[in-house]
Design a protein around this motif. Structure first.
Motif, PDB file in Angstrom:
ATOM      1  N   ALA A  51       0.830  -1.209   0.000  1.00 27.37           N
ATOM      2  CA  ALA A  51       0.000   0.000   0.000  1.00 27.37           C
ATOM      3  C   ALA A  51       0.866   1.261   0.000  1.00 27.37           C
ATOM      4  O   ALA A  51       0.609   2.207  -0.753  1.00 27.37           O
ATOM      5  CB  ALA A  51      -0.935  -0.007   1.211  1.00 27.37           C
ATOM      6  N   PHE A  52       1.900   1.289   0.836  1.00 32.76           N
ATOM      7  CA  PHE A  52       2.814   2.440   0.847  1.00 32.76           C
ATOM      8  C   PHE A  52       3.485   2.609  -0.513  1.00 32.76           C
ATOM      9  O   PHE A  52       3.561   3.721  -1.050  1.00 32.76           O
ATOM     10  CB  PHE A  52       3.899   2.244   1.913  1.00 32.76           C
ATOM     11  N   SER A  55       1.207   3.931  -3.266  1.00 29.90           N
ATOM     12  CA  SER A  55       0.919   5.355  -3.068  1.00 29.90           C
ATOM     13  C   SER A  55       2.068   6.226  -3.572  1.00 29.90           C
ATOM     14  O   SER A  55       1.844   7.266  -4.206  1.00 29.90           O
ATOM     15  CB  SER A  55       0.674   5.642  -1.585  1.00 29.90           C
ATOM     16  N   ARG A  83      -5.542   2.833  -7.267  1.00 33.85           N
ATOM     17  CA  ARG A  83      -6.179   2.581  -5.970  1.00 33.85           C
ATOM     18  C   ARG A  83      -7.706   2.556  -6.031  1.00 33.85           C
ATOM     19  O   ARG A  83      -8.386   2.687  -5.016  1.00 33.85           O
ATOM     20  CB  ARG A  83      -5.703   3.603  -4.926  1.00 33.85           C
ATOM     21  N   THR A 276      -1.544   7.182   2.999  1.00 31.33           N
ATOM     22  CA  THR A 276      -1.858   5.798   2.634  1.00 31.33           C
ATOM     23  C   THR A 276      -2.890   5.219   3.588  1.00 31.33           C
ATOM     24  O   THR A 276      -2.767   5.368   4.804  1.00 31.33           O
ATOM     25  CB  THR A 276      -0.584   4.930   2.672  1.00 31.33           C
TER      26      THR A 276
END
Length: 408
Positions: A51-52, A55, A83, A276
């Protein structure tokens, strides 16, 4: 139609083999070769790291694909572009297109999910896909790609029936996603991974604290890697372990940027990790009563969650709601939970592999469903308490459904 509908009541014997997925991909033109990819494996933290990383990539104006598992609430979460979840219409279209191939090669649910991901990302012309490994690495369906960068967050004892009963054996399986001529990021200083990566001949290995470092101060971190120094980074996700996941993600991005001549921007990196979002990772659902949801599902993750809860909320007495799966080492997990909690409430998740009332010790409170468990926890809550909901991500999904319905 959802993909899982094709697999209802179908039992699969997981086989260590990439031939089925390779043949299936070959029939549709090998779409996985049409975009850059970054592979992420690890016993814990791979979802947060993915996820990080996604982003940061998106903040640098790259069109991103994100493939993760399991889903928390809606199956569409597994396939994302920039996303945003795949729409029902697109998912139904891909299922319709690929159903004959899925059946022809007797693909598992995860293999079929991977097939859809690669076709979707290719059709939408993503610049880079962040791929979360489903299980292990060496024989995982995602491992048919040739990643620009591979990331292994850590290894701990999980899925020992499939991956091996020692950290060395599990590390060997997870190192299957590495390539000798591509950078490998290792999130933790674990000799089990590092030594085998060296023996395998991986030429670029970056691990904490050699390769990249960070220091935590006042809930922010200062990060260093090669000539990069970024100060006052504040990850959006709670808990100290997220600093390591964030640092691994930044390192993966910087290596990808070097390989693809992408101009990096310190502000964009900081903005990306500070915004995030990932559900069920130390997620605060309510302030009064204070309710924290975490998807820790193995021994190592559960220990870390309790440690971080105790550091963040030192004066609170913990009321824990637990629901898990029979194929985990749940007795050890339950032992940790019982030792660290003032009260424990066990519950059953509406999944066939879920622990049931007869599995739990009779002296522990048991509620037939998740809503009853939450209501019971609230009934014994006091101002110096904290309700921690922990266990399978399937449990997290049931909890989030309840809270979403309440807010509508």
């Amino acid at each position: 139609m959802k993909l899982y509908k094709l697999f209802e009541k179908k039992v699969f014997k997981i086989q260590p083999d990439l031939e089925r997925i390779k043949k299936a991909l070959g029939e549709i033109g090998n779409p996985h070769l049409n975009f850059n990819s970054i592979l992420i494996s690890g016993s814990n933290g791979k979802g947060s790291t993915a996820a990080f990383l996604e982003s940061i990539l998106r903040e640098h104006s790259l069109k991103t694909g994100l493939f993760t598992s399991p889903h928390i609430i809606d199956e569409n979460e597994r396939w994302q572009i920039n996303r945003k979840n795949i729409t029902d219409e697109k998912l139904e279209d891909y299922i319709s297109q690929l159903k004959p191939i899925i059946k022809k090669y007797d693909l598992t649910y995860f293999e079929a999910s991977t097939l859809i991901a690669f076709k979707y990302f290719s059709d939408e012309k993503v610049d880079v896909a962040v791929l979360e490994v489903g299980l292990g690495g060496r024989w995982d369906a995602t491992n048919v790609v040739y990643p620009e960068v591979s990331i292994i967050t850590n290894v701990s004892l999980d899925h020992t029936d499939l991956l091996g009963d020692t950290l060395d054996k599990i590390a060997y399986e997870k190192l299957g996603i590495s390539r000798k001529d591509r950078p490998l990021v290792i999130g933790q200083d674990q000799i089990e991974i590092i030594s085998q990566a060296v023996m395998k001949g991986v030429r670029e290995i970056y691990h904490y604290p050699i390769g990249f470092t960070y220091q935590i101060k006042d809930n922010k971190m200062d990060y260093s890697f090669k000539n990069y120094k970024i100060e006052d980074i504040k990850p959006s996700l709670l808990g100290k372990r997220q600093f390591l996941n964030c640092a691994a993600a930044i390192t993966g991005f910087l290596l990808f940027a070097e390989r693809n001549l992408i101009k990096t921007d310190e502000k964009k990196i900081k903005d990306a990790v500070s915004t995030t979002f990932l559900p069920a990772r130390m997620q605060i659902l309510s302030d009064d009563p204070l309710i924290v949801l975490d998807g820790a599902h193995n021994e190592d993750a559960v220990i870390k969650t309790f440690k971080e809860i105790e550091e963040l909320f030192p004066s609170r007495k913990i009321i824990t709601i637990y629901g898990g799966m029979k194929d985990k080492d749940w007795k050890k997990i339950l032992g940790i939970i019982t030792y660290r909690s003032k009260e424990v409430i066990c519950t059953q998740i509406p999944v066939s592999r879920s622990l049931k009332k007869s599995d739990f010790p009779p002296e522990l409170k048991f509620c037939e469903n998740v809503k009853q468990a939450i209501d019971t926890a609230k009934s014994i809550y006091t101002s110096n308490s904290l309700i921690l909901i922990i266990g399978s991500l399937y449990l997290s999904g049931e909890v989030l459904k309840i809270f979403e319905n309440r807010s509508q």
